[in-house]
Scaffold this active site. Structure first.
Site, short mmCIF file in Angstrom:
data_model
loop_
_atom_site.label_atom_id
_atom_site.label_comp_id
_atom_site.label_asym_id
_atom_site.label_seq_id
_atom_site.Cartn_x
_atom_site.Cartn_y
_atom_site.Cartn_z
N GLY A 209 0.83 -1.20 0.00
CA GLY A 209 0.00 0.00 0.00
C GLY A 209 0.86 1.26 0.00
CB VAL B 68 -5.42 1.89 19.00
CG1 VAL B 68 -6.31 2.66 19.97
CG2 VAL B 68 -5.96 0.50 18.79
CD GLU C 250 -11.68 8.06 5.00
OE1 GLU C 250 -12.03 7.29 4.10
OE2 GLU C 250 -11.09 7.70 6.03
N GLY D 262 -3.70 10.84 10.63
CA GLY D 262 -2.82 11.60 9.75
C GLY D 262 -1.63 10.76 9.31
CG ASP E 67 -11.96 4.82 13.06
OD1 ASP E 67 -11.10 4.32 12.32
OD2 ASP E 67 -11.69 5.56 14.03
CE LYS F 90 -8.90 4.43 15.40
NZ LYS F 90 -9.23 5.82 15.05
CB VAL G 284 -0.10 5.37 6.31
CG1 VAL G 284 0.82 4.71 7.32
CG2 VAL G 284 -1.23 6.12 7.02
#
Lengths: 441, 441
Positions: free
Chosen positions: A19, A140, A198, A315, A209, A213, A23
């Site tokens: 990927g 997380v 998003e 981020g 989401d 977590k 990130v």
């Protein structure tokens, strides 16, 4: 004096990155600019052997095109790849890749909370079977090192509860609603415009989401398997500007909390519980002042007491920081031997039914403006064994507005009370029901 | 699914505890009540082989007298002891014991900040030589897992600065002075009465304790050896009720900060710096609201951004929590193989002279109440290349009170300016000089 035995100083660990989104690109860049520092910290070098992408023909700035491949599975299975970094997202395809990597004896670093929350059982079993590491600090709260803290630093303590703001998008929206007085739709639009939400914000705003977590945190904290499906989940899309205003007036902020705790069920047994929902938090509590898209996590442990961790929960760069910390850990183990603490589910506690959870309700109602209404309603509360901590009554047109804050009670009794209130003739409308957390009473 | 390979499940790791004060007793108690949980987390049991005390004839509640010994060295050298836990305190005697343990191939867990800050070089070399672990999470801010965070979670990032409140006693005193308006001596007496300060409070109130922690944090953060003697250190015993009041009026709290940072010297080279001194912190900064004896540490890292960690920085139970986390780590390595990340000093940056540090001064003076005084003083600031950010003048009897806040400058130029101010005829008295930190300007 270096810690690196000279025999391993020239060892290089091969890495595959799956990927190349925000990130992945940042991980790749940081490995490039920090190569020397990382080699010192690992006691050996790391080298990117390949980067799996969906379109290898598209040039990527600063990335050697020879590294790009569309064949993730072949990259994983290369003999010179020892660590696989999964930063694709989604569940089914990364699951297939991560399982293949673990089974092939590669250590895996993933930032994929949905994958871990859904399939930790299977992934951990594969890692144990092969004797390799499965790291997921970035899954997380990004750069906030809560996974490592629960797995290592607090490994000698007993966790009592974990409560936190673990989704930046919803915190941004709620904080903006609180600051500006604007409504949910308007602040969601702003968050999307600014890149905090998003194009399809469902996973964030509906709490999915945060629920992933919460499942991971509860599993780590209570040494019990808690899956995504075990987490009660309620998002923020029904929170109105009026709710925020009423909360502010009463001295609260509304936050989307992930709460993991041990609790005693009605049968006297110990259970774990994990839930995500909006909650009123007293203004003076540190969680109330977590602004913008920041995350914060409170941990209560028996010996350590209260601990709080605060930072960037999302981020590219903060997530990459966590991924790189994991890469250094996995690479150290490849060079020096040893294994990171893995999955620990020995406590194997049952997961509590949501109705068993202990919480408090803040109920806002329109009621008939006549004598005896409060007595009628008080009876409903009493019949459900709910005691009222505060009642506030205001004139509102032909009706009266009644706000009730309860004492702590089981969720099912609180919910049954609200059901009866809705059916009661004296109640015109139950305007809002929000749980109240983190107040010492 | 357990992570423990069946081959190691029956392995038991022998532990020696040196010292049975508040921390030692709590470690011993927690190992007793948590034996099963710890065994699961380690993948093997731990067993206390002995406890070294200064008087073995004195009975201790809940402690098997057969475990007590006055001969620490023999205990360390027993074949069945694999991990030595040092919770004695002091420097010379524990140094001797810890070195002996490491050289005998035992992993060591210590809570001793003074020992680590003074002798990390020697201790790390001995640990490396023997291939064993040296853990000291409890040496800095007790249960706040900042050592593990710097060693592991942020191992893929570049630390820019670490600033924190790392001494509970001084924070208790300063917070109490701020809340009550009382003076230093009165609040010190209260802290002693309540057990927040020791009978001889020197190490705390003069900043020595915080300086040891600053040395450790700077070493970890910047991969450079920083020793206790390298840390500039100024305590809180000269802070007056007037200072606190003036700070409050101007929107600041006074906190004893430990500040570790990378800085560019006048020669253009990179340096590390570690310092401890009272500082004005803006009220809206999270460090300003750290109350009572709590600790908090801010870390700025290149990729992770700002992180904050908050919790109990002292006390038997929180310190024991950190010690136990380390014991679990060391025991896991004994059972499963592998070594914890050790000392990392590859960056080997020079330590900056304190005069090179960049800071800002808040200067409170009594000056003559005549025309032209401000011009005289402004000339002194200008000659030292110090620019003034704010000037406030108040009538004070026959004199005037002048408060100057500077812009950021090198410490040596700021100090030289104050020297000249003290000699200047127009200045009756320089009442106080306090550095100002953590304000974005």
């Amino acid at each position: 004096m270096s810690q690196t035995p000279s025999t391993t100083a020239n060892r290089t660990v091969g890495i595959a990155i799956l990927g190349l989104g925000t990130v992945g690109s940042e991980v790749l860049r940081l490995i490039g600019v920090q190569a020397d520092a990382l080699a010192h910290r690992i006691g050996g070098g790391i080298e990117i052997k390949g980067v799996a992408v969906s379109d290898a023909s598209r040039p990527r700035e600063g990335v050697d095109p020879a590294l790009l491949t569309e064949d993730a599975m072949s990259l994983i299975n290369r003999d010179d790849v020892e660590i696989v970094v999964e930063v694709i997202g989604g569940i089914d395809y990364p699951r297939e890749l991560v399982l293949a990597a673990l089974r092939a004896g590669k250590s895996v670093v993933t930032a994929n909370k949905a994958l871990v929350a859904a399939h930790a059982d299977e992934l951990s079993a594969a890692a144990d079977e092969a004797g390799v590491d499965l790291y997921f600090e970035a899954a997380v709260a990004a750069a906030i090192p809560v996974v490592g803290m629960l797995r290592r630093s607090l490994a000698g303590d007993q966790i009592q509860s974990i409560a936190g703001i673990v989704n930046g998008t919803t915190n941004y929206i709620l904080d903006a609603m609180d600051t500006t007085g604007a409504d949910y739709e308007e602040m969601l639009a702003e968050a999307m415009e600014l890149g905090y939400a998003e194009a399809d914000p469902t996973a964030d705003v509906e709490g999915h989401d945060a629920a992933s977590k919460a499942a991971i945190l509860a599993s780590l904290g209570f040494h019990t398997r808690v899956k995504y499906d075990d987490v009660y989940c309620e998002g923020i899309s029904k929170i109105t500007a009026d709710d925020i205003k009423a909360a502010r007036t009463a001295g609260y902020a509304i936050k989307l909390l992930a709460i993991c705790e041990k609790l005693q069920g009605e049968d006297g047994r110990d259970y774990v519980s994990a839930r995500v929902h909006p909650a009123l938090v007293p203004r003076e509590h540190p969680l109330a002042s977590v602004s913008k898209s920041y995350n914060a996590i409170f941990v209560e442990a028996e010996a350590a007491g209260s601990l709080m961790f605060y930072g960037n929960g999302a981020g590219g760069a903060p997530t990459a920081s966590a991924v790189l910390g994991d890469i250094v850990g996995a690479a150290r183990n490849k060079v020096h031997g040893g294994r990171a603490p893995g999955d620990s589910t020995y406590a194997n506690l049952p997961v509590a039914d949501f109705g068993q959870v202990l919480t408090r309700y803040h109920i806002d109602m329109q009621v008939c403006d006549r004598t005896g209404v409060l007595a009628d309603l008080a009876k409903i509360f009493a019949e459900n064994n709910i005691s009222m901590r505060a009642v506030r009554q205001e004139k509102s047109g032909d009706n009266a507005r009644l706000i009730v804050v309860t004492h702590t009670a089981r969720e099912k009794n609180l919910a049954a009370t609200v059901e009866q209130l809705r059916k009661c003739d004296a109640v015109k409308k139950v305007t809002s029901v929000i749980r109240l957390e983190n107040e010492d009473v």
